[in-house]
Design an enzyme around this catalytic site. Structure first.
Site, PDB file in Angstrom:
ATOM      1  CG  ASN A 128      -1.772   1.162   1.397  1.00 14.67           C
ATOM      2  OD1 ASN A 128      -1.670   2.117   0.643  1.00 14.67           O
ATOM      3  ND2 ASN A 128      -2.663   1.105   2.375  1.00 14.67           N
ATOM      4  CG  ASN A 169      -0.419   4.807 -12.548  1.00 12.33           C
ATOM      5  OD1 ASN A 169      -0.935   5.557 -13.376  1.00 12.33           O
ATOM      6  ND2 ASN A 169      -1.043   3.718 -12.087  1.00 12.33           N
ATOM      7  CB  SER A 216      -4.693  14.940 -12.473  1.00 16.03           C
ATOM      8  OG  SER A 216      -5.901  15.288 -13.129  1.00 16.03           O
ATOM      9  CE1 TYR A 244      -7.035  12.238  -8.716  1.00 15.75           C
ATOM     10  CE2 TYR A 244      -7.775  14.025 -10.145  1.00 15.75           C
ATOM     11  CZ  TYR A 244      -7.138  12.808  -9.978  1.00 15.75           C
ATOM     12  OH  TYR A 244      -6.610  12.156 -11.069  1.00 15.75           O
ATOM     13  CB  ALA A 293      -5.499  19.710  -2.426  1.00 13.11           C
ATOM     14  CE  LYS A 297      -3.559  12.357  -9.124  1.00 12.62           C
ATOM     15  NZ  LYS A 297      -2.577  11.276  -9.324  1.00 12.62           N
ATOM     16  CB  ILE A 316      -6.649   8.866 -19.769  1.00 13.93           C
ATOM     17  CG1 ILE A 316      -5.651  10.037 -19.770  1.00 13.93           C
ATOM     18  CG2 ILE A 316      -6.047   7.625 -20.426  1.00 13.93           C
ATOM     19  CD1 ILE A 316      -5.205  10.538 -21.117  1.00 13.93           C
TER      20      ILE A 316
END
Ligand code: NAI
Length: 249
Positions: free
Chosen positions: A65, A92, A144, A157, A159, A161, A190
């Site tokens: 993890n 990723n 992203s 998300y 924040a 990225k 994508i």
């Protein structure tokens, strides 16, 4: 020396599906021994390793993890001992828990930051320890477009990225003297499980905002990873490169 020991080691986190799986296939085709990190779906990671091997490549599933720093340290150290220093790390693994700020739960914020930001930092710290000794390496972050342009309902998300971009620029400066390069890819829309959840209406709305007029594929991301991993990009570090069809320019 075994066949795999001769190949430089690449680690791809969250490799069992989607963009990660495509990156893993591409790096294996480029001649790396690819460690396919997964958090829960061991069967899927094993299946991918088998496919890569059937195609003449070299890969192994490695469960941890990314949000647990002790697991990250232990597994990445063991990989380095078995295969030589990490040559390429691709961060990723990612999750998104969407919702408006007013309804954002602490636990969802913590989870998003833990995987998308802290997870990438833990993996980078563990892998660059080995790269520093080897005086070479390439770290590639999958951030992203949302981290660059923001999106209503995706503040946590975004924040995480965006944080990844600042982190990567800083360590690009820290590690450049050791010939370790750190670059960030910011994918647009994508086609994967993550975007598969969108309705047709949402997809049409998205396509109207993409100048090139189509959704990207995981292979579009893998192609840039391949370049950023290779010596062809030896003079590129600290950069943020969009693969977004012109969505954010
Ligand atoms: P996905 O949901 O298909 O894949 C994400 C992978 O990360 C999964 O295999 C999942 O098991 C793994 N993962 C999640 N938590 C983990 C943990 N704690 N430890 C280890 N692995 C974990 O998503 P997709 O679309 O392939 O996304 C890959 C990356 O690309 C993510 O970081 C995502 O934020 C980013 N991205 C995706 C875009 C898209 O349009 N699909 C757009 C922009 C960025």
């Amino acid at each position: 020396m075994s066949e795999t020991a001769k190949k430089p080691l690449a680690i791809v986190t969250g490799a069992s599906r989607g963009i990660g799986a495509s990156i893993a296939r591409r790096l294996a085709a480029d001649g790396y021994h690819v460690a396919l990190n997964y958090s829960s779906n061991e069967a899927k990671a094993r299946e991918l390793a088998d496919q890569i091997q059937a195609d003449g490549g070299s890969a192994e599933p490695v469960g941890f993890n990314v949000a647990e720093s002790a697991q990250v340290d232990e597994k990445i150290e063991a990989l380095g001992k078995a295969h030589g220093p990490v040559a390429v790390l691709v961060n990723n693994a990612g999750i998104t828990i969407d919702g408006l700020l007013m309804r954002l739960k602490d636990e969802d914020l913590d989870k998003t930051l833990a995987v998308d930001l802290k997870g990438a930092i833990y993996c980078t710290r563990a892998a660059t320890r080995q790269m520093m000794r080897a005086r070479k390496g390439s770290v590639i972050q999958i951030s992203s477009v949302i981290g660059e342009m923001g999106n209503a309902g995706q503040s946590a998300y975004a924040a995480a990225k965006a944080g990844l971009i600042g982190f990567s620029k800083s360590i690009a400066k820290e590690l450049a003297s050791r010939q370790i390069r750190v670059n960030t890819i910011t994918p647009g829309f994508i086609e994967t499980d993550m975007t598969g959840a969108l309705t047709n209406e949402q997809k049409e709305g998205i396509l109207r905002s993409v100048p090139l007029g189509f959704l990207g594929t995981p292979e579009d991301i893998a192609a840039l990873v391949s370049f950023l991993a290779s010596p062809s990009s030896r003079y590129i570090t600290g950069q943020v490169i969009g693969v977004n069809g012109g969505l954010y320019i």
